[in-house]
Motif scaffolding. Structure first.
Motif, PDB file in Angstrom:
ATOM      1  N   HIS A  73       6.290  47.117  -6.114  1.00 56.69           N
ATOM      2  CA  HIS A  73       7.033  47.444  -4.968  1.00 56.69           C
ATOM      3  C   HIS A  73       8.443  47.367  -4.775  1.00 56.69           C
ATOM      4  O   HIS A  73       9.327  47.842  -4.574  1.00 56.69           O
ATOM      5  CB  HIS A  73       6.635  46.976  -3.664  1.00 56.69           C
ATOM      6  CG  HIS A  73       5.809  47.677  -2.314  1.00 56.69           C
ATOM      7  ND1 HIS A  73       6.610  48.878  -2.405  1.00 56.69           N
ATOM      8  CD2 HIS A  73       6.856  46.907  -1.448  1.00 56.69           C
ATOM      9  CE1 HIS A  73       6.660  48.889  -0.283  1.00 56.69           C
ATOM     10  NE2 HIS A  73       7.133  47.482  -0.207  1.00 56.69           N
ATOM     11  N   ILE A  74       8.932  46.188  -5.772  1.00 57.34           N
ATOM     12  CA  ILE A  74       9.842  45.056  -5.266  1.00 57.34           C
ATOM     13  C   ILE A  74      11.359  46.130  -5.733  1.00 57.34           C
ATOM     14  O   ILE A  74      12.016  46.150  -5.418  1.00 57.34           O
ATOM     15  CB  ILE A  74       9.782  43.818  -6.240  1.00 57.34           C
ATOM     16  CG1 ILE A  74       9.533  42.895  -4.938  1.00 57.34           C
ATOM     17  CG2 ILE A  74      11.455  43.794  -5.985  1.00 57.34           C
ATOM     18  CD1 ILE A  74       8.913  41.842  -5.430  1.00 57.34           C
ATOM     19  N   GLU A  98      -4.375  53.100  -5.474  1.00 57.42           N
ATOM     20  CA  GLU A  98      -4.330  52.750  -4.299  1.00 57.42           C
ATOM     21  C   GLU A  98      -5.453  52.470  -3.366  1.00 57.42           C
ATOM     22  O   GLU A  98      -5.777  51.247  -3.103  1.00 57.42           O
ATOM     23  CB  GLU A  98      -3.602  54.136  -3.158  1.00 57.42           C
ATOM     24  CG  GLU A  98      -1.819  53.610  -3.343  1.00 57.42           C
ATOM     25  CD  GLU A  98      -1.743  55.070  -2.129  1.00 57.42           C
ATOM     26  OE1 GLU A  98      -1.852  55.905  -2.248  1.00 57.42           O
ATOM     27  OE2 GLU A  98      -0.686  54.612  -2.319  1.00 57.42           O
ATOM     28  N   VAL A 152      -7.210  44.322  -2.261  1.00 55.64           N
ATOM     29  CA  VAL A 152      -7.019  43.144  -1.197  1.00 55.64           C
ATOM     30  C   VAL A 152      -7.852  42.497  -0.279  1.00 55.64           C
ATOM     31  O   VAL A 152      -7.868  41.655   0.174  1.00 55.64           O
ATOM     32  CB  VAL A 152      -5.731  44.016  -0.710  1.00 55.64           C
ATOM     33  CG1 VAL A 152      -5.796  43.692   1.037  1.00 55.64           C
ATOM     34  CG2 VAL A 152      -4.188  44.156  -0.878  1.00 55.64           C
ATOM     35  N   VAL A 165      -2.936  43.199  -7.237  1.00 53.84           N
ATOM     36  CA  VAL A 165      -2.172  42.537  -5.919  1.00 53.84           C
ATOM     37  C   VAL A 165      -0.564  42.595  -6.225  1.00 53.84           C
ATOM     38  O   VAL A 165       0.169  43.378  -6.534  1.00 53.84           O
ATOM     39  CB  VAL A 165      -2.702  41.688  -5.319  1.00 53.84           C
ATOM     40  CG1 VAL A 165      -2.079  42.055  -3.578  1.00 53.84           C
ATOM     41  CG2 VAL A 165      -3.992  42.077  -4.183  1.00 53.84           C
ATOM     42  N   LEU A 166      -0.434  40.689  -7.460  1.00 54.59           N
ATOM     43  CA  LEU A 166       1.270  40.781  -8.063  1.00 54.59           C
ATOM     44  C   LEU A 166       2.318  41.978  -8.878  1.00 54.59           C
ATOM     45  O   LEU A 166       2.760  42.287  -8.227  1.00 54.59           O
ATOM     46  CB  LEU A 166       1.091  40.343  -8.120  1.00 54.59           C
ATOM     47  CG  LEU A 166       1.851  39.443  -9.160  1.00 54.59           C
ATOM     48  CD1 LEU A 166       2.989  39.117  -8.304  1.00 54.59           C
ATOM     49  CD2 LEU A 166       1.684  38.453 -10.436  1.00 54.59           C
ATOM     50  N   PHE A 188       1.658  45.399  -8.011  1.00 62.53           N
ATOM     51  CA  PHE A 188       1.494  45.999  -6.913  1.00 62.53           C
ATOM     52  C   PHE A 188       2.830  45.571  -6.217  1.00 62.53           C
ATOM     53  O   PHE A 188       3.721  46.350  -6.123  1.00 62.53           O
ATOM     54  CB  PHE A 188       0.492  46.608  -6.278  1.00 62.53           C
ATOM     55  CG  PHE A 188       1.197  47.460  -5.256  1.00 62.53           C
ATOM     56  CD1 PHE A 188       1.262  48.852  -5.236  1.00 62.53           C
ATOM     57  CD2 PHE A 188       1.100  46.632  -3.492  1.00 62.53           C
ATOM     58  CE1 PHE A 188       1.898  49.763  -4.318  1.00 62.53           C
ATOM     59  CE2 PHE A 188       2.438  48.119  -3.002  1.00 62.53           C
ATOM     60  CZ  PHE A 188       1.946  49.140  -3.265  1.00 62.53           C
ATOM     61  N   LEU A 189       3.165  44.443  -5.925  1.00 58.43           N
ATOM     62  CA  LEU A 189       3.952  43.911  -5.281  1.00 58.43           C
ATOM     63  C   LEU A 189       5.432  44.042  -6.438  1.00 58.43           C
ATOM     64  O   LEU A 189       6.258  44.238  -5.768  1.00 58.43           O
ATOM     65  CB  LEU A 189       3.644  42.295  -4.719  1.00 58.43           C
ATOM     66  CG  LEU A 189       4.979  41.302  -4.859  1.00 58.43           C
ATOM     67  CD1 LEU A 189       5.199  41.831  -2.757  1.00 58.43           C
ATOM     68  CD2 LEU A 189       4.456  40.026  -4.855  1.00 58.43           C
ATOM     69  N   LEU A 190       4.976  43.785  -7.362  1.00 58.34           N
ATOM     70  CA  LEU A 190       6.191  44.231  -8.410  1.00 58.34           C
ATOM     71  C   LEU A 190       6.664  45.522  -8.858  1.00 58.34           C
ATOM     72  O   LEU A 190       8.298  46.020  -7.975  1.00 58.34           O
ATOM     73  CB  LEU A 190       6.118  43.361  -9.752  1.00 58.34           C
ATOM     74  CG  LEU A 190       5.323  41.750  -9.973  1.00 58.34           C
ATOM     75  CD1 LEU A 190       5.168  41.571 -11.093  1.00 58.34           C
ATOM     76  CD2 LEU A 190       6.954  41.009  -9.296  1.00 58.34           C
TER      77      LEU A 190
END
Length: 139
Positions: free
Chosen positions: A49-50, A79, A86, A42-43, A45-47
């Motif tokens: 996304h940022i 995805e 998640v 998840v981290l 993907f978050l990076l």
């Protein structure tokens, strides 16, 4: 009757491989490892996304050029894996909170782990089915 070390090793070798049961990690260790792995996923993907949102600053053309990545079949499968990560991370987080705030719950760690897996599967299977169906229909 005392069994010597030589007799013990001889009997173990005569029983063969079928006598070896192997190491079976406890459910708490398995859930800990899955929790860390899903958290890192998840981290990641978050990076991504940022970085994706940061590219908006360079104009819509640059941002739109990156959108091909999200339409790629490999990313679409990613995805699905992300949604599973998640779901597991959230369900296991509830288990961790129960154990942290209700000390008696530690006695039910195995049952809580199986509960987390059941909640994960009940949520993930229909979601994955819908996401795969959308990929097939779009492709």
């Amino acid at each position: 009757m005392t069994v010597t070390r030589a007799q013990e090793s001889r009997s173990a070798t005569t029983r063969g491989i079928s006598a070896y049961r192997g190491y079976r990690p406890p459910p708490g260790m398995i859930s800990w490892a899955f929790h860390r792995i899903t958290g890192l996923g998840v981290l990641l993907f978050l990076l991504l996304h940022i970085v994706d949102i940061f590219l908006v600053n360079y104009g819509p053309e640059v941002f739109n050029e990156l959108l091909f990545l999200y339409r790629h079949p490999v990313f679409r499968i990613g995805e699905i894996i992300l949604v599973g990560a998640v779901y597991y991370h959230a369900a296991n987080g509830v288990r961790i909170m129960l154990i942290d705030f209700w000390p008696a719950a530690y006695r039910y760690e195995r049952q809580l782990f199986y509960g987390v897996m059941a909640v994960f599967l009940l949520a993930f299977i229909p979601t994955a089915f819908l996401m795969i169906r959308a990929i097939i229909q779009a492709g």
